[in-house]
Design an enzyme around this catalytic site. Structure first.
Site, short mmCIF file in Angstrom:
data_model
loop_
_atom_site.label_atom_id
_atom_site.label_comp_id
_atom_site.label_asym_id
_atom_site.label_seq_id
_atom_site.Cartn_x
_atom_site.Cartn_y
_atom_site.Cartn_z
N GLU A 295 0.80 -1.23 0.00
CA GLU A 295 0.00 0.00 0.00
C GLU A 295 0.84 1.28 0.00
OE1 GLU A 295 -2.70 -0.61 3.28
OE2 GLU A 295 -3.53 -2.42 2.40
N ASN B 215 2.16 -4.54 -3.47
CA ASN B 215 0.76 -4.92 -3.30
C ASN B 215 -0.04 -3.68 -2.89
OD1 ASN B 215 -1.23 -7.09 -2.93
ND2 ASN B 215 -1.04 -6.75 -0.72
N HIS C 75 -10.30 -5.59 -2.65
CA HIS C 75 -11.36 -5.47 -1.64
C HIS C 75 -12.50 -4.71 -2.30
CE1 HIS C 75 -8.92 -7.21 1.48
NE2 HIS C 75 -7.95 -6.36 1.20
N GLU D 84 -6.12 -10.34 -2.33
CA GLU D 84 -6.95 -10.23 -1.12
C GLU D 84 -8.43 -10.09 -1.47
OE1 GLU D 84 -5.46 -7.19 1.56
OE2 GLU D 84 -3.38 -7.66 1.08
N ASP E 164 -12.16 -9.93 -1.68
CA ASP E 164 -13.44 -10.12 -1.00
C ASP E 164 -14.40 -9.10 -1.58
OD1 ASP E 164 -12.64 -7.78 0.41
OD2 ASP E 164 -12.11 -8.90 2.21
O1 G3I Z 1 -4.95 -9.87 17.97
C1 G3I Z 1 -5.82 -8.91 18.59
C2 G3I Z 1 -6.58 -9.55 19.71
O2 G3I Z 1 -5.70 -9.98 20.71
C3 G3I Z 1 -7.59 -8.52 20.26
O3 G3I Z 1 -8.39 -9.14 21.22
C4 G3I Z 1 -8.48 -7.99 19.14
C5 G3I Z 1 -9.43 -6.88 19.64
O4 G3I Z 1 -9.77 -6.03 18.60
O5 G3I Z 1 -7.65 -7.43 18.14
C6 G3I Z 1 -6.79 -8.38 17.56
O6 G3I Z 1 -6.03 -7.78 16.55
C7 G3I Z 1 -6.75 -7.48 15.37
C8 G3I Z 1 -6.09 -8.23 14.22
O7 G3I Z 1 -6.68 -7.88 13.02
C9 G3I Z 1 -6.22 -9.76 14.39
O8 G3I Z 1 -7.55 -10.14 14.39
C10 G3I Z 1 -6.66 -5.98 15.13
O9 G3I Z 1 -7.39 -5.29 16.13
C11 G3I Z 1 -7.21 -5.66 13.77
O10 G3I Z 1 -6.97 -4.29 13.49
C12 G3I Z 1 -6.52 -6.50 12.73
O11 G3I Z 1 -7.12 -6.22 11.48
C13 G3I Z 1 -6.39 -6.67 10.36
C14 G3I Z 1 -6.15 -5.50 9.43
O12 G3I Z 1 -5.46 -5.97 8.28
C15 G3I Z 1 -5.33 -4.40 10.04
O13 G3I Z 1 -5.23 -3.35 9.11
C16 G3I Z 1 -7.21 -7.73 9.66
O14 G3I Z 1 -7.35 -8.88 10.48
C17 G3I Z 1 -6.52 -8.10 8.37
O15 G3I Z 1 -7.37 -8.95 7.64
C18 G3I Z 1 -6.24 -6.85 7.56
O16 G3I Z 1 -5.61 -7.20 6.38
C19 G3I Z 1 -5.28 -6.12 5.51
C20 G3I Z 1 -4.07 -6.57 4.73
O17 G3I Z 1 -3.02 -6.92 5.60
C21 G3I Z 1 -3.61 -5.48 3.77
N1 G3I Z 1 -4.69 -5.06 2.90
C22 G3I Z 1 -5.91 -4.68 3.58
C23 G3I Z 1 -6.39 -5.78 4.51
C24 G3I Z 1 -7.67 -5.40 5.20
O18 G3I Z 1 -7.49 -4.33 6.07
#
Ligand code: G3I
Length: 450
Positions: free
Chosen positions: A161, A202, A238, A266, A268
């Site tokens: 990004e 990416n 996305h 990615e 969806d």
């Molecule tokens: O691991 C913690 C957990 O311990 C806690 O209880 C929980 C409470 O909110 O948060 C958990 O962490 C989260 C993490 O995902 C794992 O589930 C974060 O808050 C959350 O912000 C994080 O989101 C991820 C996101 O990237 C962050 O920007 C998504 O899962 C993930 O799918 C997403 O993936 C990104 C790609 O890397 C790049 N492109 C966009 C895509 C979607 O945002």
């Protein structure tokens, strides 16, 4: 102990006989299920991948991840914030687990991601760094992480990004500290650490031809001219239901014409909840459009979905009220989008439930209670067992079910046949019923048979 063993073997013998009997009633060959997506993709030399969460790789989630996909991307496990939460203290457990799982299942792994503005550890983002320090941190991080998995990963999303929507560079820790050449530096470091991994930049909103994808195009062309190692571009995809850009194939082709690989990394396709059959049908068409665009271009290596089930998707957390963005629903039932993917990969699109339908109706309704009924009917096909699912849209709750075994988790309901009514013959039907509670409204949900 002995009698228990005997009991068990007799029971399994009885089950085997019952299954054999049931098999005789299953759908005719024309309705046989397609092979798994990965077999279809392998036959076309394409990747069909999914992002995964390591802790979920057991049970049904693990079975589907292993059976249907030939590539895995750790959704979060390889990000800097995950692997080095405290400076110099590393946590590779989930990343290792995913790579091990992939190898055990003959799958490739896409590493994600080395250099990003998001999900970095606090010590890194909150620190004050000179350019020289930042440069060292970048090099060391890449050498360590890419080196750790050297020879085991097919590709890396090296830089994630880097652009704003208008095609200017995003002001990040890296850009602000090192200038645009942080990108070349990262790619060079990744190549040195694992010469066999394919190296990608990416980004999102670069699926069609637009200002952002053109900026990416100009960047990779200039990197190539300078001899910087770059093997491909990742188009995250996305997307929103009904809004697949019309120029996806043209865009993929222009990158391919530079001699680059292109991966949909990615995918969806989200919708406003609740899902209904019209939205799911449109979503299937949208998945098909993206898949077809990739299948049509030889250098499009394949498509990775960002989570294969709606129960493991980032969408509801980030876009309140939206979701249902992946090919499987929250109960692991394949949605029309799944079948569209199969068809794009050359599958016949047939499913065991073709020719069979499930219909949900409300029988009677009073104060806060109601009786519901589901009928499963087959014509031109037959079932030896069945499972239906739906998501209640207004807080309804099942209190009791008969002629089926039902579970409800949140709004998601799954019901499967009782021992005595799994068979639905061609031209026949079975029904089951339940009592439920409701308040406010009691809309009829969309029901899935699968
Ligand atoms: O691991 C913690 C957990 O311990 C806690 O209880 C929980 C409470 O909110 O948060 C958990 O962490 C989260 C993490 O995902 C794992 O589930 C974060 O808050 C959350 O912000 C994080 O989101 C991820 C996101 O990237 C962050 O920007 C998504 O899962 C993930 O799918 C997403 O993936 C990104 C790609 O890397 C790049 N492109 C966009 C895509 C979607 O945002």
């Amino acid at each position: 102990m002995r009698s228990l063993r005997t009991g068990l073997s007799l029971a399994s013998l009885a089950t085997g006989v019952a299954m054999l009997g049931a098999l005789l009633f299953t759908a005719p060959a024309a309705h046989a299920a397609d092979p798994p997506l990965r077999d279809l993709a392998d036959a076309k030399s394409k990747v069909i991948g999914t992002a995964v969460t390591g802790s979920k790789l057991t049970g049904t989630y693990g079975e589907i991840a292993g059976r249907e996909f030939n590539s895995l991307t750790p959704g979060n496990a390889m990000k800097w914030g995950s692997v080095e939460p405290t400076r110099g203290s590393f946590n590779w457990a989930e990343a290792d687990q995913i790579v091990d799982f992939a190898e055990a299942h003959g799958q490739q792994v896409r590493g994600h991601t080395l250099v990003w503005h998001s999900q970095n550890p606090g010590w890194l983002t909150n620190g004050t760094w000179t350019s020289a320090q930042l440069s060292q941190l970048l090099n060391d991080h890449i050498a360590l992480e890419v080196g750790r998995y050297k020879g085991r990963l097919a590709a890396w999303d090296v830089v994630n990004e880097p652009f704003n929507e208008d095609g200017t560079y995003r002001q990040t820790l890296w850009y602000n500290g090192l200038g645009v050449d942080y990108i070349a530096q990262a790619l060079t470091a990744a190549r040195a650490a694992d010469p066999a991994a394919r190296l990608y930049i990416n980004d999102y909103n670069v699926e069609g031809v637009n200002a952002k994808s053109t900026a990416l195009y100009n960047l990779v062309r200039s990197l190539q001219e300078r001899g910087v190692p770059i093997d491909g571009v990742g188009l995250q995809a996305h997307l929103i239901v009904g809004q697949v850009p019309s120029s996806v194939q043209q865009n993929i082709q222009r990158f391919a014409d530079l001699g680059l690989d292109v991966a949909i990394t990615e995918l969806d396709i989200r919708m406003q909840l609740p899902a209904d059959s019209a939205k799911l049908t449109q979503q299937a068409a949208d998945y098909r459009a993206v898949m077809n665009a990739c299948v049509a271009v030889a250098r499009c290596t394949g498509v990775t979905v960002w989570g294969f089930t709606d129960s493991d998707s980032w969408i509801p957390d980030t876009f309140p009220g939206q979701g249902a963005a992946t090919p499987y629903d929250e109960n692991y039932a394949p949605k029309p989008a799944y079948h569209a993917i199969a068809e794009s990969l050359g599958g016949g699109g047939s499913r065991p439930t073709d020719g069979c339908t499930a219909t949900y109706s409300v029988g009677s309704q009073w104060n806060t209670g109601f009786t519901g009924q589901v009928r499963i009917a087959c014509s031109g096909a037959a079932l030896s067992s069945w499972k239906v699912g739906w998501t209640f849209g207004a807080g309804q709750q099942i209190t009791q079910a008969w002629n089926a075994s039902c579970t409800q988790s949140g709004a998601a309901v799954t019901c499967s046949n009782a021992s005595y009514n799994g068979t639905v013959p061609d031209g026949g039907s079975v029904t089951f019923g339940f009592n439920g509670s409701w308040s406010g409204s009691n809309p009829v949900p969309t029901i899935t048979l699968g």
